[in-house]
Design a protein around this motif. Structure first.
Motif, short mmCIF file in Angstrom:
data_model
loop_
_atom_site.label_atom_id
_atom_site.label_comp_id
_atom_site.label_asym_id
_atom_site.label_seq_id
_atom_site.Cartn_x
_atom_site.Cartn_y
_atom_site.Cartn_z
N ARG A 192 74.06 -121.01 65.42
CA ARG A 192 72.77 -121.67 65.60
C ARG A 192 71.68 -120.63 65.78
NH1 ARG A 192 71.70 -122.92 71.40
NH2 ARG A 192 73.29 -121.89 72.66
N THR A 193 70.45 -121.07 65.65
CA THR A 193 69.29 -120.20 65.82
C THR A 193 68.66 -120.47 67.18
OG1 THR A 193 68.86 -120.13 63.45
CG2 THR A 193 67.04 -119.54 64.90
N VAL A 194 68.36 -119.40 67.92
CA VAL A 194 67.84 -119.53 69.28
C VAL A 194 66.57 -118.70 69.39
CG1 VAL A 194 68.34 -119.18 71.72
CG2 VAL A 194 70.17 -119.80 70.16
N THR A 195 65.61 -119.18 70.17
CA THR A 195 64.37 -118.44 70.44
C THR A 195 64.26 -118.17 71.93
OG1 THR A 195 63.24 -119.45 68.54
CG2 THR A 195 61.86 -118.47 70.26
N ARG A 196 63.98 -116.92 72.28
CA ARG A 196 63.86 -116.52 73.67
C ARG A 196 62.62 -115.65 73.86
NH1 ARG A 196 67.18 -119.76 74.50
NH2 ARG A 196 69.25 -119.59 75.48
N GLN A 197 61.97 -115.80 75.00
CA GLN A 197 60.90 -114.90 75.39
C GLN A 197 61.55 -113.72 76.10
OE1 GLN A 197 57.41 -116.70 77.14
NE2 GLN A 197 57.10 -114.93 78.47
N VAL A 198 61.29 -112.51 75.63
CA VAL A 198 62.01 -111.33 76.11
C VAL A 198 61.03 -110.20 76.42
CG1 VAL A 198 63.75 -109.58 75.54
CG2 VAL A 198 64.03 -111.93 74.73
#
Length: 354
Positions: free
Chosen positions: A170-176
Motif C-alpha cells: 500500500r501507499t502511505v503518506t507521513r509528515q517527517v
C-alpha cells in the motif's frame, strides 16, 4: 599522544568557545581533571586559554587570538582525502561541490602534502554497493538531501511492500522531520522523526527509517500558519541526536526483530563450526549460549533463532548431514523430503552400474 590531544583541545576551544570541562572531556575521551591539566599545559606553552564561570563561561581563548595549529600533517591530509565517497556524493548531487572543495584544499597545501593526499586516493577506494546488485540513485534522493541539510519538515509518500502476515502492499503518506541519510550496502535510507507519534505520550515524535528508493513523492509539510502554503516548514533539530549511534542501535534491533522463529538443531562438531557461515549473525550469539554439552558422539543441541522456516530451510541445507532439525516438525519433514529427493537424484544410475 598528549601533544595531539593538546592540539585538538586548542582547536576545539577556538572553533567552539565556551565549551565546559565536561564537554571537552567527552570530546577528547579523557577525565575532567585531565582537561584542567591540559589547559594549564597550553597556558605554559603560550596559548592564552582560560576558564570562565557563569552561564556564558567555559573555556575561551583570549580575544583576537587564533592558534596557528591548523597546519595539516601528511597523515592527516591522507586521511582527509580518504573520507570522500565519490558514488555517494554523486547520488546526493554534491560531486561538483566536493571536487571544488578538494581543489581549494589542495591549493592551500604544501607540495609535500598534496603528494600525500593524491597518494592515498590512488591506493584506497571504497565500493559501497553489495555484490551482484546494480547500484542506482533514487530519483528523489537529491531533493531529500536538501531537506536534510536545511532541516525542513517534509511530507513523504512511500510504497510499503506486502508483509509476511499477508497484508497487501500500500501507499502511505507521513509528515517527517528528516534528520539524516544513511548509505548501507548500496541502499539509501532516511532517518527521521514523525511528529506526534510515540509510545511515551509526550508527542515528541517517533523515530522512523525509510528506504529512499520506496519514496514516491516529497512535498512541503502542511504549513501551520495561513498563507504559508507551498513553503517548507523548518523543524528544530534535537542537538542530542547522534545519527551514527542511532543507526547502529536501529540496525542491530532490526536484525534481531527479523528472527521470529526458533529451530532446535543437533549439530556435529563440523556443523557447529560451520553454523556462523550459514545462519543470521544476529542469532548466533543466542544459539551458542543455548548449546548443550557434547554427547557421546560429540554432537551438541541448540536453539537457533531464524527469520522463518523457509529461510531456515535454505540455510540448513548447506550443512547437510552435519545438522539435524529436531523441531519444528514441519521443517524436519521438509528436510526429510529434500534428502529423499537428493538420494533419488544421485542414487545408482546406469552409469554407476557399469
Amino acid at each position: 599522544m598528549r601533544a595531539a590531544r593538546l592540539i585538538r583541545m586548542a582547536l576545539l576551544v577556538q572553533s567552539s568557545p565556551g565549551l565546559t570541562a565536561a564537554a571537552l572531556a567527552r570530546e577528547l575521551e579523557v577525565s575532567e581533571r585531565t582537561v584542567i591539566r591540559d589547559a594549564q599545559a597550553l597556558q605554559e606553552a603560550g596559548v592564552p586559554i582560560r576558564s570562565e564561570l557563569g552561564r556564558t563561561g567555559g573555556y575561551h581563548l583570549a580575544p583576537g587570538h587564533r592558534t596557528r595549529l591548523t597546519t595539516l600533517h601528511p597523515s592527516e591530509a591522507e586521511t582527509l582525502y580518504l573520507s570522500g565517497l565519490p558514488g555517494a556524493l554523486r547520488d546526493l548531487g554534491l560531486s561538483d561541490a566536493a571536487g571544488t572543495a578538494r581543489l581549494k584544499l589542495a591549493a592551500t597545501m604544501l607540495p609535500s602534502l598534496r603528494a600525500a593526499a593524491e597518494s592515498s586516493a590512488r591506493r584506497f577506494h571504497l565500493d559501497a554497493p553489495a555484490w551482484f546488485r546494480e547500484p542506482s540513485a533514487p530519483e528523489l534522493l537529491p531533493e531529500l538531501a536538501r531537506a536534510v541539510w536545511s532541516d525542513r519538515t517534509v511530507e513523504l509518500t512511500y510504497a510499503r511492500p506486502a508483509r509476511d502476515d499477508g497484508a497487501p502492499p500500500r501507499t502511505v503518506t507521513r509528515q517527517v522531520e528528516p534528520y539524516g541519510l544513511v548509505l548501507k550496502a548500496g541502499v539509501w535510507y532516511v532517518v527521521g522523526r514523525v511528529p506526534g507519534e510515540g509510545a511515551d505520550g509526550t508527542g515528541a515524535g517517533a523515530w522512523r527509517t525509510y528506504r529512499v528508493d520506496r519514496v514516491t513523492a516529497i512535498a512541503p509539510a502542511p504549513a501551520p500558519a495561513p498563507g504559508a502554503d507551498g513553503a517548507f516548514v523548518p523543524f528544530v533539530r534535537d542537538p542530542s541526536f547522534d545519527l551514527a549511534a542511532h543507526w547502529q542501535a536501529h540496525s542491530a534491533g532490526f536484525a534481531r526483530a527479523l528472527l521470529r522463529t526458533t529451530v532446535t538443531l543437533r549439530l556435529t562438531g563440523r556443523g557447529l563450526r560451520c553454523l556462523p557461515a550459514v545462519a543470521d549473525p544476529a542469532g548466533i550469539g543466542d544459539a551458542l549460549a543455548s548449546a548443550s554439552a557434547p554427547d557421546a558422539a560429540g554432537r551438541v543441541t541448540l536453539d537457533l533463532p531464524v527469520e522463518s522456516e523457509d529461510v531456515a530451510f535454505g540455510q540448513l541445507t548447506g550443512l547437510g548431514a552435519d545438522a539435524e532439525v529436531l523441531a519444528p516438525e514441519g521443517l524436519r519433514a521438509r528436510l526429510r523430503e529434500h534428502a529423499r529427493a537428493l538420494a533419488a537424484l544421485y542414487g545408482a544410475g546406469p552409469e554407476d552400474q557399469r
